[in-house]
Every structure is written in structure tokens, then in C-alpha cells.
Design an enzyme around this catalytic site. Structure first.
Site, PDB file in Angstrom:
ATOM      1  N   TYR A   1     -60.142   4.168 -46.177  1.00 26.38           N
ATOM      2  CA  TYR A   1     -59.791   5.309 -47.020  1.00 26.38           C
ATOM      3  C   TYR A   1     -60.994   5.732 -47.872  1.00 26.38           C
ATOM      4  CZ  TYR A   1     -57.888   7.458 -51.288  1.00 26.38           C
ATOM      5  OH  TYR A   1     -57.677   8.256 -52.377  1.00 26.38           O
TER       6      TYR A   1
ATOM      7  N   SER B   1     -57.558   6.566 -61.513  1.00 26.64           N
ATOM      8  CA  SER B   1     -56.120   6.322 -61.324  1.00 26.64           C
ATOM      9  C   SER B   1     -55.373   7.447 -62.035  1.00 26.64           C
ATOM     10  CB  SER B   1     -55.721   4.972 -61.925  1.00 26.64           C
ATOM     11  OG  SER B   1     -56.536   3.937 -61.399  1.00 26.64           O
TER      12      SER B   1
ATOM     13  N   ARG C   1     -57.114  -2.797 -65.355  1.00 31.22           N
ATOM     14  CA  ARG C   1     -58.142  -1.996 -64.659  1.00 31.22           C
ATOM     15  C   ARG C   1     -58.088  -0.530 -65.085  1.00 31.22           C
ATOM     16  NH1 ARG C   1     -57.402   0.900 -59.897  1.00 31.22           N
ATOM     17  NH2 ARG C   1     -59.334   1.495 -58.864  1.00 31.22           N
TER      18      ARG C   1
END
Ligand code: 15L
Length: 269
Positions: A139, A168, A177
Site C-alpha cells: 500500500y 491518521s 502513535r
């Protein structure tokens, strides 16, 4: 409302989480939208928008759909790590169809790239947008390829691109994270507006798609100044509840790409 006149915007991946959010946000700003996805659009159509179901593998359908568009926001394709054969069609051939449509229309491409194109950089580093590609899977590799394809289309055909290496992008950060990688929906929507209304880019620009996460920062210089964009939100306020939310897996925690780096990881040293 935003500065006009604008040609219609083509948004691929419109039925995905980011596509749906952007369709709504851009329609509210008054942009004319052509939405497309392989899956049906699940929401009521926003004002000024049409929806056409298209498979990114169908280059003719995409060319037709892009007619008259000034910008292609390319959010379609596979959006998580998958086996190579599943990534190939939507993310490589599909991307080529997007760029061919942009070339034909003289349109700008705004490409939803990903932090997974550089996922094997260590979290101890701070990297600028001109860092090496270190994809963390098929990906991420397709996203790096997409950025390279955009560069080729600029140098050969004068197609401008913005590559957003999205961290994100979800409503709220959910683990440690994301204290570095989180991008709020409003920050993304404001960035997209800037990519559409900025008149001339004169090439390709890379943007780190993260909010103003100052407590934990992995990503440095990029092309945001030219776009007049700066994030306003921050994951910092979530540090108290999320700082301890780690996986316990050494590969996941070492690299920026997190859990994607650990998928089928087989290196011994
Ligand atoms: C991405 O590129 C994915 O599309 C998304 O599902 C998340 O995994 C995100 O990266 C992330 O790294 O958090």
C-alpha cells in the site's frame, strides 16, 4: 464562502470516510462537485454535487467523468495494507487513469498519499518532505509510486500536483502513535480548500498531513507555505490519556508506519 470562479472538482473515493467528510465540507463552501466511487454514496447528496459510480480500472469512464473539471481530488483506491494483487488495479492502474484524465483536462491532482510511503523511517528522526521514500508495504509503495507518477506528469505534461502524506485522519486520536500522526478532519478540509483555490503551484508540492502535534513531531519542512495552510488542531491535549497506549511490539513502536511495518515482517537482524 471561498474565492471563485472554480471549475467543478472531481472527488474519487467519495464514499470512503475521508471522501464523505470532504464532500460535505466542500459543498458547504459552495464548490461544484462530481463525486465518484466504486461503492454507492451512502449519504444524501450534498447541494451542488452529483455522484457517478465508477471503477478506477475503467479509464474511459474516468476520462468522461473528469470532463470540465479543474481539480481531481484523488482519494480513491485501496486505503490499507493489502496483498500486491489487490493494490495493483485500483492504486496503480487507477492512478494512471486519474493522471491521464488530469492531463486531458489540464487539471490539478491532489493525491491522498500516506505516511506509509515513508513508514520505515524511525520515530527518533525528524524528516522533511524531501526525505527518502521508505514504504512499509504494498500500500505504501503504491503511494510512493503515485507521488513519482505525479512528478513525471509535471515534468512531461505540466500537470500540477499536491501530495498529502496523510498521517491518521480520524475524528480523534486513539493511541500513542497518533500523538504525532493525527490529522483532524477540519485541518484536512481546510488544507483541501487551499489546494483547490491556490492559483499556481508551478510543480508538485508535498504536505505532511498532520495537525499541529507539538508534543510529538516527526515531520518537518514541506510545501505548506505556498498553499497558505497551517493546521489549527492538535493531538497534544490527548497525551494524558494516550501516552501509555502502545502496542508492545518492537517493530511497530520503532517506525513511523507503526503496525503496517510489522505486517509479515520477517527480517531477523
Ligand atoms: C493510512 O494511510 C490508512 O489509510 C489509514 O487507515 C491509517 O492506517 C493511517 O494510514 C495511519 O497510519 O494511521
Amino acid at each position: 464562502m471561498t474565492e471563485f470562479p472554480q471549475k467543478p472538482i472531481l472527488l474519487t473515493g467519495a464514499s470512503g470516510n475521508l471522501g464523505r467528510m470532504l464532500a460535505k465540507a466542500l459543498a458547504t463552501e459552495g464548490f461544484a462537485l462530481k463525486l465518484t466511487d466504486i461503492a454507492p454514496f451512502p449519504d444524501p447528496l450534498p447541494a451542488g454535487a452529483s455522484f457517478t459510480r465508477v471503477d478506477l480500472n475503467d479509464g474511459v469512464a474516468l476520462l468522461r467523468l473528469a470532463e470540465g473539471c479543474g481539480t481531481i481530488l484523488h482519494f480513491g483506491g485501496v486505503s490499507v495494507e493489502r496483498p500486491f494483487e489487490e493494490v495493483l488495479g485500483p492504486n496503480i492502474r487507477g492512478l494512471y487513469h486519474v493522471y491521464e484524465a488530469a492531463r486531458r483536462e489540464g487539471a490539478r491532482v491532489v493525491f491522498a498519499s500516506s505516511n506509509h510511503s515513508i513508514g520505515f523511517h524511525e520515530r527518533s528522526e525528524t524528516i522533511d518532505a524531501d526525505c527518502d521514500f521508505l514504504p512499509d508495504g504494498y500500500y505504501g509503495l503504491s503511494k510512493a509510486y503515485g507521488e513519482l507518477m505525479g512528478r513525471m506528469y509535471w515534468h512531461k505534461h505540466g500537470v500540477e500536483s499536491v501530495f498529502i502524506r496523510i498521517g491518521s485522519a480520524i475524528p480523534e486520536p486513539v493511541d500513542a502513535r497518533m500523538l504525532a500522526s493525527w490529522l483532524s478532519f477540519p485541518d484536512l478540509a481546510r488544507l483541501i480548500v487551499r489546494t483547490v483555490v491556490t492559483e499556481t503551484l508551478g510543480g508538485c508540492r508535498v504536505i505532511w498531513g498532520a495537525s499541529a502535534n507539538e508534543r510529538m513531531t516527526w515531520w518537518g519542512k514541506d510545501g505548506r507555505e505556498q498553499l497558505g495552510w497551517a493546521p489549527r488542531d492538535s493531538a497534544d491535549g490527548f497525551a494524558g490519556q494516550l501516552a501509555g497506549k502502545v502496542s508492545g511490539d518492537p517493530v511497530t513502536e520503532r517506525y513511523m508506519g507503526g503496525a503496517y511495518c510489522a505486517i509479515e515482517y520477517s527480517r531477523k537482524d
